[in-house]
Design an enzyme around this catalytic site. Structure first.
Site, short mmCIF file in Angstrom:
data_model
loop_
_atom_site.label_atom_id
_atom_site.label_comp_id
_atom_site.label_asym_id
_atom_site.label_seq_id
_atom_site.Cartn_x
_atom_site.Cartn_y
_atom_site.Cartn_z
N CYS A 4 28.12 27.26 -3.59
CA CYS A 4 27.66 28.39 -4.40
C CYS A 4 27.36 27.91 -5.82
CB CYS A 4 28.74 29.48 -4.40
SG CYS A 4 28.28 30.94 -5.36
N ASP A 27 28.08 29.40 -8.48
CA ASP A 27 29.12 29.89 -9.38
C ASP A 27 29.67 28.76 -10.26
OD1 ASP A 27 31.85 30.76 -10.27
OD2 ASP A 27 31.42 32.51 -9.05
N ARG A 76 32.44 28.30 -11.43
CA ARG A 76 33.83 27.92 -11.13
C ARG A 76 33.90 27.01 -9.90
NH1 ARG A 76 35.70 33.97 -10.52
NH2 ARG A 76 33.72 33.87 -9.40
N HIS A 129 33.51 30.58 -1.55
CA HIS A 129 34.73 30.77 -2.33
C HIS A 129 35.11 32.25 -2.36
CE1 HIS A 129 32.73 32.27 -6.13
NE2 HIS A 129 31.70 31.70 -5.52
N CYS A 159 33.59 35.86 -4.80
CA CYS A 159 32.19 35.47 -4.99
C CYS A 159 31.37 36.71 -5.35
CB CYS A 159 31.65 34.82 -3.72
SG CYS A 159 29.92 34.33 -3.83
#
Length: 208
Positions: free
Chosen positions: A44, A46, A48, A100, A103
């Site tokens: 992803c 993202d 993080r 994750h 999300c």
């Protein structure tokens, strides 16, 4: 959480490069000679999700493709090019789809409140939710429902990889990478390896 400003990034890069040379004067010379990563990671976007940090891997070890909510779309030329190059040129031994918990893309698909391009992009996840609605809605807490959907999304994307022309060619040769589905739990930094329904997929002829 401490956020860096723009200048910090460039300064950090200089420091990092100097540290690497101190440890091994030939580090960048070796790095520039080519790559032979054993792993393709589809993750992803993202912020993080820095996969190198979570797996303690160095540059040259992971071939990486990332997009919103780690989608494997059979019409995405970007992803298909990455997959083809990884499987046919780099001969990666493992392909990992890594989602994750918590999300945003999965949550938007679950709630049905995404708009614009993101709405179109996460629509396949919305479909996964609707197909598994009874199972997901039976879960008490909303965050657990979204996290369950994140797991089902990863499994669906691994299945999509099996349906690409790249993997069909690899299956025919009998030499193909192992497929894995992971979910990163950002509450504790740990990776959960998901069980894939490989027996069912074999029966359906999705995998050899």
């Amino acid at each position: 959480m401490h956020y860096h400003n723009y200048e910090d990034l460039l300064e950090n890069n200089q420091e990092w490069a100097a540290e690497k040379l101190e440890q091994d004067p030939t580090y960048f010379e070796k790095l520039s000679q080519g790559q032979k990563p054993p792993f393709l990671f589809i993750g992803c976007s993202d912020s993080r999700m820095p996969l190198n940090n979570f797996t303690k891997t160095e540059p040259g070890e992971l071939f990486i493709h990332r997009n919103v909510a780690n989608q494997v779309s059979l019409t995405d030329m970007n992803l298909l090019s990455v997959l083809e190059y990884a499987v046919e040129a780099l001969n990666v031994q493992h392909v990992v789809v890594c989602g994750h918990y918590f999300c945003g893309g999965v949550a938007a698909a679950y709630k049905g409140n995404a708009t614009g391009v993101v709405e179109s992009w996460v629509n396949p996840i919305r479909e996964i939710y609707l197909q598994n609605r009874v199972e997901i809605d039976a879960i008490e807490k909303e965050e657990d429902r979204v996290n369950k959907l994140a797991e089902l999304n990863v499994i669906a994307q691994v299945r999509n990889i099996c349906n690409t022309s790249v993997m069909h060619r690899a299956f025919k040769t009998g030499s193909y990478p192992k497929l894995h589905g992971w979910v990163l739990d950002i509450r504790n930094g740990k990776i959960k390896e998901l069980e894939l329904p490989t027996d069912e997929w074999r029966e359906l002829g999705i995998i050899p």
